[in-house]
Structure formats: C-alpha cells, structure tokens
Design a protein around this motif. Structure first.
Motif, PDB file in Angstrom:
ATOM      1  N   ILE A  72      -9.706   2.324   3.495  1.00 50.35           N
ATOM      2  CA  ILE A  72      -9.062   1.348   2.605  1.00 50.35           C
ATOM      3  C   ILE A  72      -8.511   0.177   3.402  1.00 50.35           C
ATOM      4  N   TYR A  78      -1.936  -0.353  -4.393  1.00 54.35           N
ATOM      5  CA  TYR A  78      -3.013   0.097  -3.502  1.00 54.35           C
ATOM      6  C   TYR A  78      -2.838   1.579  -3.180  1.00 54.35           C
ATOM      7  N   GLY A  87      -5.456   4.292  -4.129  1.00 59.62           N
ATOM      8  CA  GLY A  87      -5.974   5.050  -2.996  1.00 59.62           C
ATOM      9  C   GLY A  87      -5.858   6.546  -3.240  1.00 59.62           C
TER      10      GLY A  87
END
Lengths: 276, 440
Positions: A122, A139, A143
């Motif tokens: 990522i 995020y 993730g």
C-alpha cells in the motif's frame, strides 16, 4: 466400571488440558478485571473502578465504533466475493483445482507477515501520490478491509464450494426443466440448500473480524493517532502502554468477550432459524 | 488389570508434564532478563564465562525489541522468576517497587562514580544505572567540510555552530546547495512509521521539557515526576527544530509516515544526507550498512540546538534509561548469587573487558580506568563532549507519563508533518495528554 475407566483414558486428559488452558485463565481474567495488579499472581481488589474507567475514556468507544464499521464491511465483502468465487469454481472450467489452491493460499500466511507485506504494497502504491498508509485513517480502514478479504476469501470459498457440491443435481435439473432462470435457480433452489455453509461462514468472518489483532498491529498499529485502533489492539495498548492500567485493560477484555459472545449467539440464532 | 495400569500410568505422565516443571534445587542460580537485543550475544558469552569461572549457572533471556515490559510481566508470574531485571527509570520503579531488592549495602552501589544517579527511596537503593549514553545530531564532517570549501559558504567550520540560528542558516544554505554537495537532503528522514517515532516523541521532546523543569529544581526527572501538568513553555523551540528536520530532509514531509529508523540510519551511512539525530548506540547501525561510505573519523556529534537562551553552553543529551534491579521476591541464595554476578561483571578484569569490548558500554562505575573506555567513534564523541565543560542535557524522558503519552505525541507529529493537523494539535497533545495520563 468400564465407564469410569474410559472416562479416565479418553476424556480426563482433555478435560484437564481444557481446564488449565481455558477455564482457569477465563475465571482468573474475570477476577483480575476487578483488581489492581502488575503480575497476574499478585492482585488487590478494587471493585468496579476499572469498569468505570473503561466507559469514561473515549478510546474504548471509538475503537468499538471503528471495529463495528470494519466488521460490517468485511463480513459483507468477504462472503459475497467468496460465494461468487465458489460459484465460478464449481462450473468445471479448466484449471479449477489450480485456482482453488491459489485462492486458498493467503490463508496459510500468518497475520503479522500479511500485515507487513500489505504495508509495503500500500505504501508503494500511495508513495507516488505523496501519501502514505498513515496519511489518513481511511487508508488504514481500506487497507484492513483489503487485507482481511485477501486472507479470508479463500477459506470461505472452500466452505461454499463444499456446500454447493452437496446440492443434489436432480433438484437443479428439475428446476431447469420447469423453466426456472439461472437467477431463480440460485435464489430459490441453491441458496436455501447451502444455508448451513452461510451460517458457518458468517459466523467465522464475524467473529474473526471482531477479534482482529495481528493484522491491525502489523499494518497500522492503530495509526494515525489511534484512529484505526480496533478493540483487541486497544486492550493490548491499555494493558501494556499505560502505567497501572492492567486492570482497566482486563476489564475491557471482559466487556469485549461479552460483546463477541452476544453477537455470535445472536447471529447463530438468526441464521439457524433460516436453515430449518 | 493391565489396561488399568497403563491408564493410570498415562494419566500420571500427563499430569507430570503439567505439574512436574516446578522442580526445586539448592544450588543458587542467576536468571538475567536482558533489555537490549543488540547485546544478547555478548551476554550469552559472559554467562558461559562466568559459569566456567565460578560454577554458578547464569540463564540469560532477551526480550524482543519493544516487548520488555510484557516479557517481564509474564516471566515474573512464573515459578522460575528473573533474579536480575531492568528498570527504565523512576517510572519503571513505581511499577516494580515491590519487586526491587535494596542494594544500598552492596559493593555494586559503592562502585558508582556518582551515587545520585541510582534510583533511591527512603534511604534504600533499588536501581543502579550500568551504562551512560548520549545523543545529539550526528553529522558527517566529510560533507560539511565540502560545504565549507564552497564559494559563498556562510561558515568556515562546525566550531562556529553553537546556536539554533546558526544551525538553521547552515542547514538551509546546505539544502540550497545540495546538488553541489551530492546529497539528497541535509537531514535523514524523520522516521514516523509506527514503532519508529521514539527519536522525536521521546528524545527530541526531552530537550524543551528539560529546560522547562531545569528552572524548577536540581533533578529534572524528579521534578517532572511530581508535575501533574506541564506548561510546554518552549513549544516554539520544539517546533523550530522539528520544522528544520522535516523541511530539509531526504524525504518529503508527507511521506515520513513510511520511514523507519533503519531507513534513516541507512541514508546517513550511504552518504545521502549529512546529519541524523541519534545516539552513540547507533554506531553498529551505521557501520553495519553494506556500502557504507562514511569514514569512521568523519563521524561527529553536535548538540540539539533549539533557540533557547544560553544554549551556546549546551552539550549533548546524556543520561541512562538502563537501571539494573534485583528481584526481592526471589530466594535469598539467588539474590546473593545475582549481586555477586553483577559485582563480578563490573569489577573483575574479565568482566570489565566484556563490558568495554563486547557490550561497548560507557560505564558509570569507578572500577573502570581511562583505558577501559569504549573506542567506537560515537562513544568517543560523547566522552569528549562530556569533558568539554558544556552543560549536558539530562535525560528526563523517563518521567514522561507513559508509552501511551509518547504514542499520542508521535501520532500528532505524524499528522502535523503530513499536513493533516496544525501545530496547535501537537502542542495540545503534549500538554493535555500529560495531564490526562497523570490523573490515573
């Protein structure tokens, strides 16, 4: 007499193990949540003080909310994708076995390793855009969902495949002759037949998402500023990162146990109902 | 009948495996729970040597990095408890108070060159520091010399740099000329990845807070331990140096969340930057990087200047977070054996040579002669700053309320450097979290 003997040979060793590894720690944990302690063998009773602190600090509730969001999203996505894959891989297309193996493989890798691998992936993707995994809590959330999906889909897929294969061919054929479309066959014939698999899969994904720790610890460690901290990680951090908070961490763990137990029982009750 | 005997035997074997572990014996033994993973191999050697010399078994167990407290908690609950363990300072002592043996009557305490360094309470001595460490801004003098040789350089040598203003002028000018210097940035990445924030939320924050508590009493750690809240008077100075770090770095500020301490030490070792904030323990990290371009004689250290008045007299940040304690709840014979082992380690010829050469410690004991000091370049720098007559900044971060506090500050710094929070949020975390963590 043989009954007693058989009990001694077959059941007693397991019972002793179960008592030592599960029952005893469970009740010790329950007791410790009402005490102030540093090591588990040396505690002083403080009553409900720890529980008051659990609910007065905002951290537990915000982690609970984050965990609930994560669980809802990942239970839906894992089951949907796993079911679609299972459907696709029971059609007898070429290389089915290879695909099944490949999809199952992520499940064999440990959570910590997966967490670090996905952290690299990522970060690698976000880097050219001037962002990192820790730039925003979104995020971290995405993730975790991606990671959970990647790890759990293969396992759930195997359970769904087993379910799909046990649906009798003749019923489907009969429906076909009666003129049921593909969608109707799926909805009215196949789906009710695989309800036991659905029960198992939702139960597993639900409890596993709720209890997620390794992946969370390795991927974001709760960052940025504890915004992606799930319940299990919050308990861990309370226990080890704050001076004199071991009891509070233990109280959180008890509350956590109650939540997980209630959700799991409720879910079992609801889906069992539909199996009948 | 035969079956029953077998059944009973089997159950017996199983029960034995469960309960048979708590064997007792009468020979004294030492169980040392080591805090420093980088010293694990050296301690194993020392333990073997000691067993050969005295016949007393020393068991060494090393907790993995960042897991010392949890390992210690687990080990202390077992029947075979550590007899020697480590405190990180006065805060660790409050956690383990009941487990600390009074060392005031031991020779080990007598060896301390400065006995006020020990952790004491009501006349008892409970923790003894065994290593002194120092940190500051490590720089590569090959690169700074290259800068001084350039046309239009603002300074002629590092000796002139004795305040934040000068440091800032130097650094910004070096950044402007970074192509000519062959570097990507002046400072190595300000590592803000999870678990890699300690250089900022602990070490850097120590500087402004030291000055805040220095005006209140002699011992900044004890003053800070008593403080239920802080003013964060030198907020502006903390911002000064942090901004300087992130704006003149190899990495863009918003990408720092992906950088680890190893990354920044590698950047320094490979000559991609000129400076990095770290301490003398980092030498092995610099020398161990393959393709290392930094020569041993070029490694120098500079104090962390932040613009606080009087800082031209400031030295490096010197102190310890490694205190040795002996477990008061162990058996008396094991306690005696443990004390004897420690005294051997820090006073016998063999023990001392291990401490100097294998562990590389700068020891605070008077049993060490001048020629028994470690020789790596960073340790030499720390010793020379100690002798320079400048005032060292004490390590008072042991008095920070908790790991949770440091994490909160680190998180705020990460969000600030990523542009997702304002400086006020950092200042808020530093102040408010201190107060809220201290309430408990």
């Amino acid at each position: 007499m043989t009954k007693v003997k058989n009990f001694c040979i077959f059941l007693l060793p397991t019972l002793i193990c179960f008592f030592i590894a599960f029952i005893l720690p469970f009740f010790m944990g329950l007791f410790l949540s009402f005490t102030d302690f540093r090591t588990v063998t040396d505690a002083t009773f403080v009553g409900l003080k720890n529980y008051k602190e659990v609910f007065s600090g905002g951290e537990f509730l915000s982690s609970l909310w984050f965990t609930v969001k994560f669980t809802v999203v990942s239970v839906i996505s894992v089951n949907l994708l796993a079911f679609l894959l299972a459907l696709g891989l029971t059609r007898g297309i070429k290389g089915t076995n290879l695909f099944r193996t490949v999809f199952f493989m992520p499940n064999l890798i440990g959570g910590i390793v997966l967490g670090y691998i996905w952290q690299l992936i990522i970060n690698g993707i976000l880097y050219p855009y001037g962002q990192t995994l820790l730039s925003s809590a979104n995020y971290g959330f995405l993730g975790l969902v991606v990671l959970m999906n990647w790890q759990m889909i293969g396992y759930m897929m195997v359970i769904y495949i087993a379910g799909l294969q046990s649906v009798p061919e003749d019923i489907i054929e009969a429906a076909h002759i009666d003129g049921a479309s593909g969608w109707m066959r799926l909805k009215k014939i196949i789906f009710p037949q695989i309800m036991p698999s659905v029960t198992i899969c939702t139960f597993l994904t639900l409890t596993n998402s709720f209890k997620l720790f390794d992946q969370n610890y390795a991927l974001t460690d709760g960052g940025p500023s504890g915004k992606t901290k799930m319940l299990a990680l919050d308990i861990y951090k309370t226990f080890y990162n704050k001076v004199g908070s071991e009891g509070v961490g233990q109280a959180k763990a008890v509350v956590f146990f109650i939540i997980v137990a209630v959700i799991a029982l409720l879910q079992l009750y609801l889906t069992r109902d539909r199996e009948a | 009948m035969k079956n029953r005997i077998i059944a009973v035997m089997l159950t017996g074997v199983m029960l034995f495996t469960f309960f048979g572990c708590g064997k007792k014996n009468n020979t004294p033994s030492v169980y040392f729970l080591n805090f420093k993973p980088e010293s694990a191999a050296a301690y194993e050697k020392i333990a073997k040597e000691y067993e050969k010399e005295t016949g007393i078994r020393v068991k060494v167990m090393t907790a993995s990095s960042g897991e010392y407290e949890s390992t210690l908690k687990a080990e202390m609950s077992k029947s075979d408890v550590p007899t020697i363990f480590q405190l990180n300072g006065p805060v660790g002592y409050t956690t383990w108070e009941d487990y600390c043996y009074d060392l005031s009557g031991t020779a080990l305490y007598g060896y301390l060159s400065d006995q006020s360094l020990a952790i004491q309470k009501d006349g008892g001595v409970y923790g003894i520091p065994y290593v002194v460490e120092g940190y500051g801004i490590i720089y590569n003098s090959a690169i700074t010399d290259k800068y001084f040789a350039l046309d239009g350089a603002k300074f002629a040598s590092m000796e002139e740099i004795d305040s934040f203003d000068k440091l800032s002028t130097l650094v910004t000018d070096m950044t402007a000329k970074k192509e000519a210097l062959g570097i990507e940035g002046v400072f190595a990445s300000t590592s803000l990845a999870a678990g890699n924030q300690w250089r900022w939320q602990t070490h850097l924050l120590n500087v402004p807070l030291y000055y805040e508590f220095a005006t209140k009493g002699d011992n900044t750690t004890l003053e800070a331990l008593d403080a239920n809240e802080i003013e964060f008077e030198y907020e502006e100075n903390f911002k000064n140096i942090f901004d300087l770090y992130i704006n003149n770095s190899v990495t863009q500020p918003q990408l720092l969340g992906s950088k680890s301490v190893d990354d920044s030490m590698a950047e320094f070792a490979l000559g991609r930057c000129a400076m990095v904030q770290n301490g003398n323990w980092a030498w092995s990290q610099i020398s161990g990087v393959s393709g290392n371009t930094v020569a041993e004689e070029d490694i120098k250290m500079l104090p962390i200047y932040t613009g606080i008045p009087g800082e031209e007299h400031q030295g490096l940040c010197v102190g310890t977070e490694s205190y040795i304690a002996v477990n008061a709840k162990a058996e008396q014979k094991d306690i005696d054996a443990s004390v004897a082992f420690l005294e051997w380690l820090f006073s016998s010829e063999t023990g001392k040579s291990y401490v100097t050469n294998e562990l590389g410690f700068i020891s605070p004991f008077n049993t060490f002669n001048d020629d028994e000091k470690p020789t790596d370049p960073l340790a030499r720098e720390v010793l020379s700053w100690l002798d320079s007559g400048k005032v060292s900044v004490d390590w008072m971060f042991a008095a920070f309320p908790s790991e949770g506090y440091k994490d909160a500050v680190g998180g705020a710094l990460l969000e600030y450097s990523g542009g997702n929070a304002k400086w006020e949020d950092v200042a808020l975390a530093v102040r408010e979290r201190w107060a809220s963590e201290r309430q408990r």
